[in-house]
Each structure stands twice: as C-alpha cells, then as structure tokens.
Design a protein around this motif. Structure first.
Motif, PDB file in Angstrom:
ATOM      1  N   TYR A  43       0.786  -1.232   0.000  1.00 52.24           N
ATOM      2  CA  TYR A  43       0.000   0.000   0.000  1.00 52.24           C
ATOM      3  C   TYR A  43       0.822   1.287   0.000  1.00 52.24           C
ATOM      4  N   PHE A  51      -5.467  -1.001  -5.410  1.00 53.50           N
ATOM      5  CA  PHE A  51      -6.452  -1.727  -4.608  1.00 53.50           C
ATOM      6  C   PHE A  51      -7.855  -1.149  -4.815  1.00 53.50           C
ATOM      7  N   ILE A  54      -9.011  -2.705  -7.943  1.00 54.79           N
ATOM      8  CA  ILE A  54      -9.393  -4.114  -7.714  1.00 54.79           C
ATOM      9  C   ILE A  54     -10.844  -4.177  -7.234  1.00 54.79           C
ATOM     10  N   TYR A  60     -13.794  -9.459  -8.518  1.00 59.82           N
ATOM     11  CA  TYR A  60     -13.574  -9.254  -7.070  1.00 59.82           C
ATOM     12  C   TYR A  60     -14.865  -8.707  -6.473  1.00 59.82           C
ATOM     13  N   LEU A  62     -16.128  -8.982  -3.447  1.00 57.97           N
ATOM     14  CA  LEU A  62     -16.208  -8.754  -1.991  1.00 57.97           C
ATOM     15  C   LEU A  62     -16.813  -7.399  -1.604  1.00 57.97           C
ATOM     16  N   GLY A 164     -14.216  -5.436   4.685  1.00 55.13           N
ATOM     17  CA  GLY A 164     -13.423  -5.777   3.510  1.00 55.13           C
ATOM     18  C   GLY A 164     -12.661  -7.081   3.565  1.00 55.13           C
ATOM     19  N   SER A 165     -12.871  -7.872   4.621  1.00 55.43           N
ATOM     20  CA  SER A 165     -12.172  -9.150   4.767  1.00 55.43           C
ATOM     21  C   SER A 165     -10.679  -8.986   5.028  1.00 55.43           C
ATOM     22  N   SER A 166     -10.274  -7.828   5.560  1.00 53.19           N
ATOM     23  CA  SER A 166      -8.854  -7.675   5.901  1.00 53.19           C
ATOM     24  C   SER A 166      -8.444  -8.656   6.998  1.00 53.19           C
ATOM     25  N   ASN A 169      -6.362 -11.515   5.983  1.00 51.62           N
ATOM     26  CA  ASN A 169      -4.930 -11.398   5.712  1.00 51.62           C
ATOM     27  C   ASN A 169      -4.077 -11.799   6.918  1.00 51.62           C
ATOM     28  N   TYR A 208      -8.564 -13.151  -7.616  1.00 49.81           N
ATOM     29  CA  TYR A 208      -7.180 -12.753  -7.330  1.00 49.81           C
ATOM     30  C   TYR A 208      -6.286 -12.869  -8.571  1.00 49.81           C
ATOM     31  N   THR A 215      -4.845  -7.117 -10.485  1.00 46.96           N
ATOM     32  CA  THR A 215      -4.280  -7.735  -9.268  1.00 46.96           C
ATOM     33  C   THR A 215      -2.815  -8.102  -9.491  1.00 46.96           C
ATOM     34  N   PHE A 218      -0.948  -4.985  -8.911  1.00 41.25           N
ATOM     35  CA  PHE A 218      -0.948  -4.715  -7.465  1.00 41.25           C
ATOM     36  C   PHE A 218       0.140  -5.559  -6.781  1.00 41.25           C
ATOM     37  N   MET A 254      -1.166 -15.346  -2.698  1.00 41.29           N
ATOM     38  CA  MET A 254      -0.512 -14.653  -3.807  1.00 41.29           C
ATOM     39  C   MET A 254       1.000 -14.806  -3.635  1.00 41.29           C
ATOM     40  N   GLU A 282       1.005 -12.745   0.052  1.00 38.16           N
ATOM     41  CA  GLU A 282      -0.259 -12.527   0.791  1.00 38.16           C
ATOM     42  C   GLU A 282      -1.034 -13.832   0.967  1.00 38.16           C
ATOM     43  N   SER A 284      -5.096 -14.805   1.993  1.00 39.42           N
ATOM     44  CA  SER A 284      -6.439 -14.263   2.274  1.00 39.42           C
ATOM     45  C   SER A 284      -7.309 -15.439   2.714  1.00 39.42           C
TER      46      SER A 284
HETATM   47  C1  AVI Z   1      -7.161  -5.995   1.699  1.00 36.49           C
HETATM   48  N1  AVI Z   1      -7.447  -7.416   1.530  1.00 36.49           N
HETATM   49  C2  AVI Z   1      -8.656  -7.800   2.259  1.00 36.49           C
HETATM   50  C3  AVI Z   1      -7.529  -7.852   0.115  1.00 36.49           C
HETATM   51  C4  AVI Z   1      -7.800  -9.380   0.070  1.00 36.49           C
HETATM   52  O1  AVI Z   1      -8.739  -9.766  -0.603  1.00 36.49           O
HETATM   53  O2  AVI Z   1      -7.076 -10.117   0.724  1.00 36.49           O
HETATM   54  C5  AVI Z   1      -6.241  -7.536  -0.616  1.00 36.49           C
HETATM   55  C6  AVI Z   1      -6.222  -8.095  -2.006  1.00 36.49           C
HETATM   56  N2  AVI Z   1      -5.295  -8.853  -2.486  1.00 36.49           N
HETATM   57  C7  AVI Z   1      -5.587  -9.165  -3.736  1.00 36.49           C
HETATM   58  N3  AVI Z   1      -6.726  -8.639  -4.051  1.00 36.49           N
HETATM   59  C8  AVI Z   1      -7.158  -7.933  -2.981  1.00 36.49           C
END
Ligand code: AVI
Length: 320
Positions: A43, A51, A54, A60, A62, A164-166, A169, A208, A215, A218, A254, A282, A284
């Motif tokens: 970030y 983001f 995305i 995506y 969410l 946002g489902s953080s 992570n 993703y 993505t 990103f 990822m 990452e 998720s």
């Molecule tokens: C911020 N977070 C919730 C996103 C996720 O879905 O894990 C970050 C993200 N990574 C790839 N796309 C979005």
C-alpha cells in the motif's frame, strides 16, 4: 495551503514507530528460506490506487457483496450500537465504506486509522470537508501487531469497524490475537467485521487473478516498494503474478514467481532465485460462518450476530 489546517475538528496523529524499520523487515523476509514480503508493503500511493481499482473488478465481488449487507442491515447495526458512537475505522483507506455509514450511524467522532499516512491525510481531509459536524482523527499507524489508540479517542461507545475481509490477511492465531487487542481497546463497545466466505474455487482464484491484470499489477508493484524502501534491485519484468487456492488452509495465496534464474541485491546482501522460485506476498483466509463465530468467541466477543448477502459469498459480524 494544507486544506486540513482550515478544519478545526480534524486532527492527525502519526504513531508510525521509527523502530519499525521497513528495510530490515523486507531484507529479512527476502533472506528467509521461503522468501516473503508482508502484504502491508502493497500500500504505497500506487498500491492504494490499484487496490481501489481491484474493488471495481467484476471478478472481485467482496466490496459489492459487503455493501449489499450494509444496505440491508444498517438499521439493525444502528439500533444495536445506538447514537453518538465513536467509529474507529481500521485500515480506513479512502474512508468511503465508513462514510456510507455516517447518515445512519451519525457518529460523534470518526477515527480513521491506516498505515498509508499521506493517502490517509488526503482522503480524510476530503471527508472532513463534507462532514464538518463530526470530530475526526486520522491515525497513521501499523496496527497489524495490536491496536493502541491515542488518548484523544473518546472512550465511550466505541465501534471498531474492520470491513473488507482484511481479517483474512491474518493467519488464524494472529487474527485471534489482533481481535483480542481490538476487544481490549474497545471494551464495552462493538465490533463490525467483514469476512469473505468459502466459495467455488474457480471464482475464488479469478478474484485474485483478474482478466485485466490489475491484481497482477498490485502484486508486482510490491517489488517497486521494496526497491524504494530496502534498496533492492528487483526488475519487475523478471517476475510473474501467481494466485492459487490452498484448500487445506482455506486461503487464497498470492506469490511472485521468478521467470528466470536471477540474483536480487541490496546494500549488504543478496538473494539468488532459481527460475520458478516464489516470493510469498499474501494470504487471504476464507471463513465459514461457524469458523468466524468461533474466532470471535475465542477473542473474547459475545452476542455475535452474522449477516450475509443473498448469494452467501460474504459475511458481516456484529459482536459485543
Ligand atoms: C485488503 N485485503 C482484504 C484484500 C484481500 O482480498 O485479501 C487484498 C487483495 N489482495 C488481492 N486482491 C485484494
């Protein structure tokens, strides 16, 4: 002139610790047997913008699934929390999700917390201009290892907002520790938490690994961040974005995969990568409803209420 100076009810507080040396952290991650870069490094200004993009992608879903839930259940949430709350937005980003709750929640104080200090200042200033009646505090901090709030945050009626489902992570044990720290910081208040639900693996991977490659951009941009913060000499074109679903762990992963044998150098160190070798960037985690309730109970919350979208792809929990 800095626009925030003309807003008497807006304050900023920078709690980013000098001790959190990003160069050391990045170099240590790259030197580990299984190389990794922590997702917080996504970030920078461009990463924050990517983001946002995305969140507009058709794959995506969410943010839109979550918004459907908020639209349907804002009244339930407002009724439970009551008036005059202190809304504490964890990982506020562009503050848009919290701002959509303002008309119903009518918070007395809005506390926007994010690691991206410059982006937060810019975004919160705009929000403060639109809502001069709400007292606002911007806090630049890395809360991933626990939440500590400045003394200027009202103690009464705290509502922690983590959409946002953080939470996905975090690894499960870290998620519990983090939620416990939020519980301690907001004792007697509420938590409003968004989490992504386990779904069809094909749709899960597409979310993703989108067709436009947003993505991928990103994920790859984290190498530019590492070059800036840790003095590495990554060439973005040497790396490929990889997204895969780990069914055993119930998580999307990822990675960045080396396209050829190469060496990455930084002041005082280097790391060899063979073609096909990965840098993990990452996880998720995807939850079931019962898994999320169990997590919240184990972190000290009670009276957990769950709201889902009609397709049952996302869940919002309201917990005391
Ligand atoms: C911020 N977070 C919730 C996103 C996720 O879905 O894990 C970050 C993200 N990574 C790839 N796309 C979005």
């Amino acid at each position: 002139m800095d626009a925030s100076l003309a807003l008497p009810r807006l304050r900023f507080c920078d709690s980013l610790k000098a001790a959190d040396d990003p160069a050391l952290e990045l170099r240590a991650g790259l030197s580990a047997a299984a190389a990794s870069i922590a997702p917080k490094f996504f970030y920078d200004r461009l990463g924050a913008r990517l983001f946002e993009a995305i969140c507009e992608l058709s794959e995506y879903t969410l943010p839109r699934d979550e918004q459907v839930i908020f639209d349907r259940h804002t009244a339930d949430i407002t009724q439970a929390v009551g008036p005059d709350c202190t809304l504490i937005d964890l990982g506020a980003g562009n503050c848009a999700k919290a701002e959509r709750l303002f008309p119903a929640l009518a918070p007395r104080q809005y506390v926007a917390i994010d690691i991206a200090a410059a982006f937060l200042r810019e975004q919160l200033t705009r929000v403060a201009q639109r809502h001069p009646q709400i007292e606002m505090i911007g806090v630049a901090t890395d809360f991933s290892s626990g939440l500590a709030l400045p003394a200027s945050v009202r103690a009464q009626r705290r509502l922690a907002f983590y959409p946002g489902s953080s939470i996905g992570n975090f690894a499960p044990l870290d998620a519990r520790a983090f939620l416990s720290s939020v519980h301690a910081a907001c004792n007697g208040g509420y938590l409003l938490l968004g989490a992504d639900l386990v779904k069809d693996p094909v749709a899960q991977v597409a979310a993703y690994d989108d067709a436009l490659g947003v993505t991928a951009a990103f994920n790859l941009n984290v190498l530019n961040v590492a070059n800036r913060l840790a003095g590495t000499d990554f060439l973005v074109s040497d790396w490929r974005h990889v997204a895969r679903f780990n069914e055993t762990e119930s998580r999307m992963e990822m990675h960045l995969e080396a396209r050829r044998d190469l060496v990455v150098c930084w002041p005082g160190g280097e790391r060899r990568f063979a073609a096909g070798e990965l840098i993990h960037t990452e996880n998720s985690y995807k939850y079931t409803r019962s898994g999320l309730t169990g997590l919240l109970h184990s972190a000290g919350y009670r009276n957990v209420r769950l709201f889902t979208d009609p397709s049952e792809r996302f869940v919002v929990a309201l917990a005391e």
